[in-house]
Design a protein around this motif. Structure first.
Motif, mmCIF file in Angstrom:
data_model
loop_
_atom_site.group_PDB
_atom_site.id
_atom_site.type_symbol
_atom_site.label_atom_id
_atom_site.label_comp_id
_atom_site.label_asym_id
_atom_site.label_seq_id
_atom_site.Cartn_x
_atom_site.Cartn_y
_atom_site.Cartn_z
ATOM 1 N N PRO A 252 0.787 -1.099 -0.048
ATOM 2 C CA PRO A 252 0.049 0.092 -0.019
ATOM 3 C C PRO A 252 0.939 1.293 0.032
ATOM 4 C CG PRO A 252 0.037 -1.013 2.149
ATOM 5 C CD PRO A 252 0.933 -1.694 1.354
ATOM 6 N N GLN A 343 14.049 9.216 -1.176
ATOM 7 C CA GLN A 343 12.584 9.635 -1.036
ATOM 8 C C GLN A 343 11.625 9.434 -2.326
ATOM 9 O OE1 GLN A 343 10.738 10.341 1.727
ATOM 10 N NE2 GLN A 343 12.678 9.555 2.777
ATOM 11 N N GLN A 346 11.412 5.532 -3.467
ATOM 12 C CA GLN A 346 10.534 4.715 -2.770
ATOM 13 C C GLN A 346 9.189 4.706 -3.287
ATOM 14 O OE1 GLN A 346 10.159 6.060 1.103
ATOM 15 N NE2 GLN A 346 9.216 7.818 0.756
ATOM 16 N N PHE A 412 14.947 19.638 -1.707
ATOM 17 C CA PHE A 412 16.057 19.290 -1.298
ATOM 18 C C PHE A 412 17.231 20.253 -1.853
ATOM 19 C CE2 PHE A 412 13.971 15.310 -0.110
ATOM 20 C CZ PHE A 412 14.460 15.119 1.165
ATOM 21 N N SER B 22 0.177 -2.019 8.108
ATOM 22 C CA SER B 22 1.623 -2.492 7.807
ATOM 23 C C SER B 22 2.272 -1.369 6.777
ATOM 24 C CB SER B 22 1.673 -3.704 7.068
ATOM 25 O OG SER B 22 0.834 -3.497 5.908
ATOM 26 N N GLU B 23 1.570 -0.540 6.197
ATOM 27 C CA GLU B 23 2.081 0.466 5.486
ATOM 28 C C GLU B 23 2.870 1.510 6.282
ATOM 29 O OE1 GLU B 23 -0.579 2.959 3.160
ATOM 30 O OE2 GLU B 23 1.460 4.186 2.316
ATOM 31 N N ARG B 30 11.712 4.481 10.871
ATOM 32 C CA ARG B 30 12.817 5.314 11.463
ATOM 33 C C ARG B 30 12.213 6.576 11.822
ATOM 34 N NH1 ARG B 30 17.648 5.261 7.090
ATOM 35 N NH2 ARG B 30 15.847 5.209 5.625
ATOM 36 N N ARG B 95 -9.104 12.281 -0.015
ATOM 37 C CA ARG B 95 -8.142 11.995 -1.194
ATOM 38 C C ARG B 95 -8.405 12.767 -2.428
ATOM 39 N NH1 ARG B 95 -6.157 7.071 0.427
ATOM 40 N NH2 ARG B 95 -7.159 5.760 2.021
ATOM 41 N N ALA B 100 1.234 15.327 0.183
ATOM 42 C CA ALA B 100 2.475 15.747 -0.402
ATOM 43 C C ALA B 100 2.193 17.210 -1.132
ATOM 44 C CB ALA B 100 3.304 14.655 -1.321
ATOM 45 N N LYS B 119 12.653 13.868 4.679
ATOM 46 C CA LYS B 119 13.296 12.637 4.557
ATOM 47 C C LYS B 119 12.520 11.544 4.853
ATOM 48 C CE LYS B 119 17.743 14.474 5.648
ATOM 49 N NZ LYS B 119 18.710 14.424 6.939
ATOM 50 N N HIS B 120 11.096 11.840 5.455
ATOM 51 C CA HIS B 120 10.350 10.662 5.632
ATOM 52 C C HIS B 120 8.862 10.851 4.999
ATOM 53 C CE1 HIS B 120 13.384 10.617 9.075
ATOM 54 N NE2 HIS B 120 12.927 9.435 8.977
ATOM 55 N N THR B 121 8.837 11.134 3.885
ATOM 56 C CA THR B 121 7.402 11.378 3.316
ATOM 57 C C THR B 121 6.576 10.411 3.259
ATOM 58 O OG1 THR B 121 8.695 10.850 0.928
ATOM 59 C CG2 THR B 121 8.788 13.171 1.717
ATOM 60 N N ALA B 122 7.095 9.149 3.183
ATOM 61 C CA ALA B 122 6.251 8.026 3.040
ATOM 62 C C ALA B 122 5.598 7.909 4.464
ATOM 63 C CB ALA B 122 7.162 6.554 2.698
ATOM 64 N N ARG B 125 2.725 10.261 4.648
ATOM 65 C CA ARG B 125 1.545 9.951 3.736
ATOM 66 C C ARG B 125 0.826 8.546 4.307
ATOM 67 N NH1 ARG B 125 4.158 8.653 -1.385
ATOM 68 N NH2 ARG B 125 5.035 6.733 -0.206
ATOM 69 N N ALA B 129 -2.959 8.449 5.382
ATOM 70 C CA ALA B 129 -3.712 7.398 4.878
ATOM 71 C C ALA B 129 -4.624 6.726 5.955
ATOM 72 C CB ALA B 129 -3.063 6.372 4.019
#
Lengths: 471, 140
Positions: A252, A343, A346, A412, B22-23, B30, B95, B100, B119-122, B125, B129
């Protein structure tokens, strides 16, 4: 019949076409994102024709856009309601000076033709783009970077002198020492200040063979350390690298499952050599720490220079050449490069390899003197680009994601490379050029006072009476 | 059944959603490791919502230690804050807008170390979510 057709045809020796005679190719560029219809397409025969065209455009308040092989992807090489100048008709290769190592070429010469012409002299341009099917004038107006740029800068940094037809209708010969404002305005100037009609290019001696080491990295930061070592070592003539996805299934992303990848980093390091003087592999690779040493390739240097042809042929056969190409390329500060690349990748599905790729190129900031080719401060830089081929029907779905990739790069500290898809606001443009923007504005007023040249991309304030639409 | 936005139940639902995602667990492994990863989400009042709402979320290493609506939009327990008009948040949670995009275009303001956040965009997100996954009864 367009009332301006006859006077335009009389003004130039070259061929004038009207929209009913055009192919779809003339209405767009490699990006296939923008589709504009010019009023005329002209294939000039000489620099005098270009002078006449600029004069005609000014008199009749028409915009004038230059076009080479149209490999750019934004509002370049296309024209709306004005004159599109197809420079590929000016494809003469002039004298080769084997002592000074220079060659004179018209701006419409395709780099591939020049490379093959120079082979008989064992000479080659110091920097070549990966795609040789683009014109000298086109890449000089962009900057022109390639796998030897870490040593020799951009193609624009390797021009001895040029003839440029400015927007005031004058032709001038300029160089870094003679009319440097015009010279450095035209280099990476996106055609905004003048039309390059001739360039004298610096060459170098070419050895007959190349040896390329195909190294593979599974850790971006280890790769970057080795890339810096390879640049600093002075051992290699060409450095080229990519992001290569290893698909892992789905996961996901924002709550929606999509295919994702573990990214690997192929790194190709090339040296030229003459037969009988083969490279010392162990010495060349000493200190490098790849995950795998995959392959070592010996090839004639000409084959090396043409190495991308099979890839492009595949894209053409598969039909992806005709897709949209919203390429997002940038130059990153060394210090933030790994974080930014991680980033972006990924979230990059492995499908980007279908008709496209992910480029990485280590670079040295001091190798370029170009004033318009913007890059971050710092000795070491990293070029990074997502080069996708997007089916037209998916564009609306992915446009925002690519826009965010660009925004993230800028966050960046990157500078965008401007041949790709650029979706800047006026403030973004000013941020991109920094203090140079005010200088460019002055240059625009000086060299293109009527604002006829290549409108629609750089957001210069249009002078009163500037061509905007068909009269 | 839809949970009222701004309620204790909504905050608890978010915490539960994060901890079974889990996402989020992977993307934020981190996040908060060696720095304060607690986040304030500040929903500023606008025409779509008359009162500001401030959500404090305890986050570290891919897990949520709890979430609650608080009064202080500068709650000192948070290392980061994302602040914006409620209508912007609503578009994100519905949505219609990518988080971002809102962050990178400045429609959501960042408080805290911007580079750490980038550095932690995911992770962000995935957090959004989780919030978007809650069946929510928003103010009319």
């Amino acid at each position: 019949m367009d009332p301006l057709y006859a006077p335009l045809a009389a003004a130039v020796e070259g061929v004038v076409s009207t929209p009913d005679q055009l192919t779809a190719e003339h209405l767009t560029n490699y990006g296939r994102i923008f589709h504009w219809t010019p009023r005329f397409v002209v294939r000039p025969r000489s620099a005098a024709d270009v002078v006449a065209l600029v004069g005609f455009a000014r008199t009749h308040r028409l915009s004038l856009t230059t076009r080479g092989m149209a490999h750019s992807q934004s509002q370049l090489a296309i024209n709306r309601d004005g004159i599109l100048v197809d420079m590929t008709s000016m494809d003469g290769i002039g004298a080769v000076d084997t002592q000074a190592l220079t060659v004179d070429v018209e701006a419409g010469v395709v780099w591939r033709d020049l490379v093959h012409h120079l082979k008989r002299f064992d000479l080659v341009p110091r920097v070549l783009t990966n795609n040789l099917g683009v014109t000298v004038g086109g890449t000089l107006a962009m900057a022109g970077i390639g796998v030897a740029s870490f040593k020799h800068g951009s193609q624009g940094d390797n021009v001895v002198e040029m003839d440029v037809v400015t927007g005031d209708g004058k032709i001038s010969t300029c160089s870094p020492s003679a009319s440097p404002e015009l010279f450095w305005g035209a280099i990476a100037g996106l055609g905004a200040f003048g039309v390059i009609t001739r360039a004298r290019l610096q060459l170098r001696r070419m050895k007959a063979m190349t040896r390329t080491y195909y190294l593979l990295y599974d850790d971006l930061r280890v790769f970057l350390d080795d890339a810096r070592m390879a640049m600093d070592s002075g051992r290699f003539d060409h450095l080229e690298s990519w992001g290569a996805p290893c698909a892992q299934g789905t996961r996901p992303v924002g709550g929606v499952r999509q295919v994702f990848a573990k990214w690997l980093y192929p790194f190709h390091l090339t040296v030229e050599y003459d037969p009988g003087d083969e490279p010392d592999d162990a010495a060349l690779l000493a200190g490098l720490t790849p995950y795998d040493n995959v392959y070592t390739d010996d090839a004639p240097t000409m084959d090396f220079l043409e190495r991308m042809v099979p890839v492009f042929e595949l894209w053409k056969k598969a039909g992806t050449w005709e897709f949209m190409h919203p390429w997002v390329e940038c130059i990153l500060p060394w210090e933030t490069a790994a974080d930014c690349i991680e980033q972006v990748l990924q979230d990059t599905p492995p499908g980007i390899q279908v008709g496209g790729h992910v480029l990485l190129w280590p670079a040295k900031g001091a190798t370029s003197r170009s004033r318009n080719f913007m890059r971050p401060e710092g000795e070491n830089l990293v070029g990074f680009g997502l080069l996708p081929a997007v089916p037209q029907k998916f564009w609306d779905d992915v446009k925002e994601r690519f826009a965010n990739v660009s925004r993230l790069m800028l966050a960046f500290g990157a500078k965008r490379y401007l041949s790709g898809w650029i979706d800047f606001t006026p403030d973004d443009w000013k941020e991109h050029f920094g203090a140079r923007w005010d200088e460019l504005t002055v240059l625009k007023r000086r060299f293109d006072p009527d604002g006829v040249l290549n409108p629609g991309f750089l957001p210069f304030e249009a002078p009163r009476g500037a061509p905007a639409s068909r009269p | 059944m839809a949970i009222p936005f701004g309620s204790v139940a909504w905050a608890e639902a978010l915490s539960a959603e994060i901890n079974c995602s889990s996402e989020y667990r992977n993307a934020a492994a981190r996040w908060g490791d060696g720095f304060n990863g607690n986040v304030l989400l500040v929903f500023d009042a606008d025409t779509a919502m008359p009162r500001r709402a401030v959500l404090f979320v305890e986050l570290a290493r891919g897990a949520c230690g709890g979430a609650s609506f608080v009064d202080d939009p500068s709650d000192a327990r948070a290392g980061f804050a994302l602040r914006g008009p409620f209508s912007v948040w609503k578009d994100i949670l519905d949505r219609k807008t990518l988080a971002a995009t809102a962050i990178l275009t400045g429609r959501l303001k960042i408080e805290g170390d911007r580079m750490t956040l980038l550095k932690h965009t995911a992770a962000h997100r995935a957090l959004i979510a989780c919030a978007a996954a809650i069946e929510t009864d928003y103010p009319a």
